[in-house]
Scaffold this active site. Structure first.
Site, short mmCIF file in Angstrom:
data_model
loop_
_atom_site.label_atom_id
_atom_site.label_comp_id
_atom_site.label_asym_id
_atom_site.label_seq_id
_atom_site.Cartn_x
_atom_site.Cartn_y
_atom_site.Cartn_z
N SER A 28 77.76 -11.30 -35.18
CA SER A 28 78.80 -12.25 -35.61
C SER A 28 79.24 -12.02 -37.05
CB SER A 28 78.24 -13.68 -35.58
OG SER A 28 78.49 -14.29 -34.38
N HIS A 59 83.80 -12.07 -32.88
CA HIS A 59 83.38 -10.91 -32.08
C HIS A 59 84.64 -10.27 -31.49
CE1 HIS A 59 78.94 -11.30 -31.73
NE2 HIS A 59 79.23 -12.49 -32.18
N HIS A 81 76.88 -12.85 -25.10
CA HIS A 81 75.73 -13.76 -25.23
C HIS A 81 75.51 -14.48 -23.90
CE1 HIS A 81 77.51 -13.32 -29.24
NE2 HIS A 81 76.29 -13.45 -29.71
N TYR A 83 74.83 -17.54 -23.64
CA TYR A 83 75.45 -18.87 -23.69
C TYR A 83 76.94 -18.85 -23.32
CZ TYR A 83 77.14 -17.57 -28.39
OH TYR A 83 77.73 -16.94 -29.46
N GLU A 84 77.53 -17.66 -23.27
CA GLU A 84 78.93 -17.56 -22.84
C GLU A 84 79.05 -17.71 -21.33
OE1 GLU A 84 81.36 -14.41 -25.08
OE2 GLU A 84 79.29 -13.80 -25.50
N ALA A 111 73.66 -12.16 -37.06
CA ALA A 111 73.62 -13.25 -38.04
C ALA A 111 72.49 -14.16 -37.59
CB ALA A 111 74.94 -14.00 -38.03
N MET A 209 70.79 -16.25 -31.52
CA MET A 209 71.09 -16.42 -30.09
C MET A 209 71.38 -15.08 -29.39
SD MET A 209 73.63 -19.66 -30.58
CE MET A 209 73.24 -20.95 -31.78
N SER A 210 70.93 -13.99 -29.97
CA SER A 210 71.25 -12.68 -29.38
C SER A 210 70.05 -11.74 -29.50
CB SER A 210 72.45 -12.08 -30.11
OG SER A 210 72.12 -11.76 -31.44
N ASN A 233 72.53 -18.44 -43.13
CA ASN A 233 72.24 -19.84 -43.48
C ASN A 233 70.74 -20.04 -43.37
OD1 ASN A 233 73.00 -19.52 -40.45
ND2 ASN A 233 71.71 -21.35 -40.50
N HIS A 245 79.71 -22.99 -37.63
CA HIS A 245 79.98 -21.57 -37.32
C HIS A 245 80.93 -20.95 -38.35
CE1 HIS A 245 80.23 -17.93 -35.01
NE2 HIS A 245 81.52 -18.06 -34.80
N1 HPA Z 1 70.52 -20.62 -35.54
C1 HPA Z 1 70.83 -19.85 -34.48
N2 HPA Z 1 71.67 -18.83 -34.56
C2 HPA Z 1 72.22 -18.56 -35.74
C3 HPA Z 1 71.95 -19.33 -36.89
C4 HPA Z 1 71.05 -20.42 -36.77
O1 HPA Z 1 70.76 -21.15 -37.73
N3 HPA Z 1 72.67 -18.79 -37.91
C5 HPA Z 1 73.36 -17.73 -37.39
N4 HPA Z 1 73.08 -17.59 -36.08
#
Ligand code: HPA
Length: 275
Positions: A28, A59, A81, A83-84, A111, A209-210, A233, A245
């Site tokens: 991402s 993406h 992903h 989740y998609e 990310a 998440m990947s 983050n 996001h």
């Molecule tokens: N959690 C899950 N996925 C992420 C995060 C997060 O804090 N930051 C970037 N992708």
């Protein structure tokens, strides 16, 4: 599945000049790395059988073939992903396709939220190992022995030699590359603070998440894997702020230059490894 891989591979080979040696999956907001690729051939995911487009902002959905410091690369700008609403098979199809094209090593990037309290937003982390917290595995179902073994070993899921290269390159660049364990979650919600405390207790340093399914599929196919997380983050509950996001994408862009530098020099070295 192997039929789908073959069809995707064939379509790409029809446009491909040279066999790629190193594969890269960009996470991402990290798509701008493609500017560092030379002699580019760009193939939209729309033109690769069974791929389809990505649905996530940040993406792009294209495969870029080319060279980085003379090394032949195949770069996935945009990933799928779970989740998609994709199946696990679909999530790992790009990695399996890259393996089918002949890559020997793959660099997975993402990310991620920082769980380790010694990390800060903007850090780059060499993934040392992973925890599959997705409750899913891309190898579920009948195993195709022509693709890989039924019970792949995951002791060296992230190849020690490749990890050493990342560390070495970072050191030469004066970059403070951290090391950590990535826990993969389903999403698409960000985690709760309680979940983050649990993951810290379980030994995770960053969350995302990947990557986890891709790493499993790549190991299944005998690829050498390494990974880089960009801490966009600190994870939920660590700082008194909500996770958005948009902010996370913006932070990925800020890390871009040092991320690109690390990746370029690492590819140059990884490309020199013999099989
Ligand atoms: N959690 C899950 N996925 C992420 C995060 C997060 O804090 N930051 C970037 N992708």
């Amino acid at each position: 599945m192997s039929g789908k891989i073959q069809e995707a591979v064939k379509a790409i080979e029809a446009k491909m000049k040279n066999k790629p040696k190193v594969g890269i999956v960009l996470g991402s907001g990290l798509g701008d790395f493609v500017d560092a690729i030379e002699n580019k051939t760009v193939i939209s995911y729309d033109d690769i059988p069974h791929f389809g487009q990505t649905t996530v902002v940040g993406h792009s959905g294209q495969l870029i073939l080319g060279t980085v410091k003379g090394v032949e690369v195949a770069v996935m700008q945009g990933r799928f992903h779970f989740y998609e609403g994709r199946t696990m098979e679909e999530v790992v199809l790009p990695v399996r396709t890259l393996a089918g094209l002949g890559i020997e090593s793959i660099i997975l990037t993402n990310a991620a939220g920082g769980i380790n309290l010694s990390f800060t937003q903007g850090d780059l982390v060499c993934i040392e190992d992973q925890i599959n917290f997705m409750g899913q595995n891309p190898l579920i179902g009948p195993n195709d022995e022509s693709v890989g073994p039924r019970f792949p070993d995951m002791t060296y899921a992230y190849d020690p030699e490749l990890r050493a290269i990342l560390k070495d390159v970072a050191k030469n660049q004066g970059l403070d590359l951290k090391t950590g364990v990535y826990v993969g979650v389903l999403g698409p919600t960000y985690e709760t603070p309680a979940e983050i405390r649990m993951f810290r207790t379980l030994g995770a340093d960053m969350v995302g998440m990947s990557t986890v399914p891709e790493c499993i599929a790549a190991n299944h196919m005998g690829l050498k894997v390494c990974g880089i997380s960009c801490v966009t983050n600190m994870a939920a509950g660590i700082e008194a702020t909500k996770l958005m996001h948009e902010d996370i994408k913006e932070q990925a862009l800020k890390i871009m230059q040092k991320f690109t530098n690390l990746l370029v020099d690492s590819v140059a070295k990884i490309g020199q490894l013999s099989k």
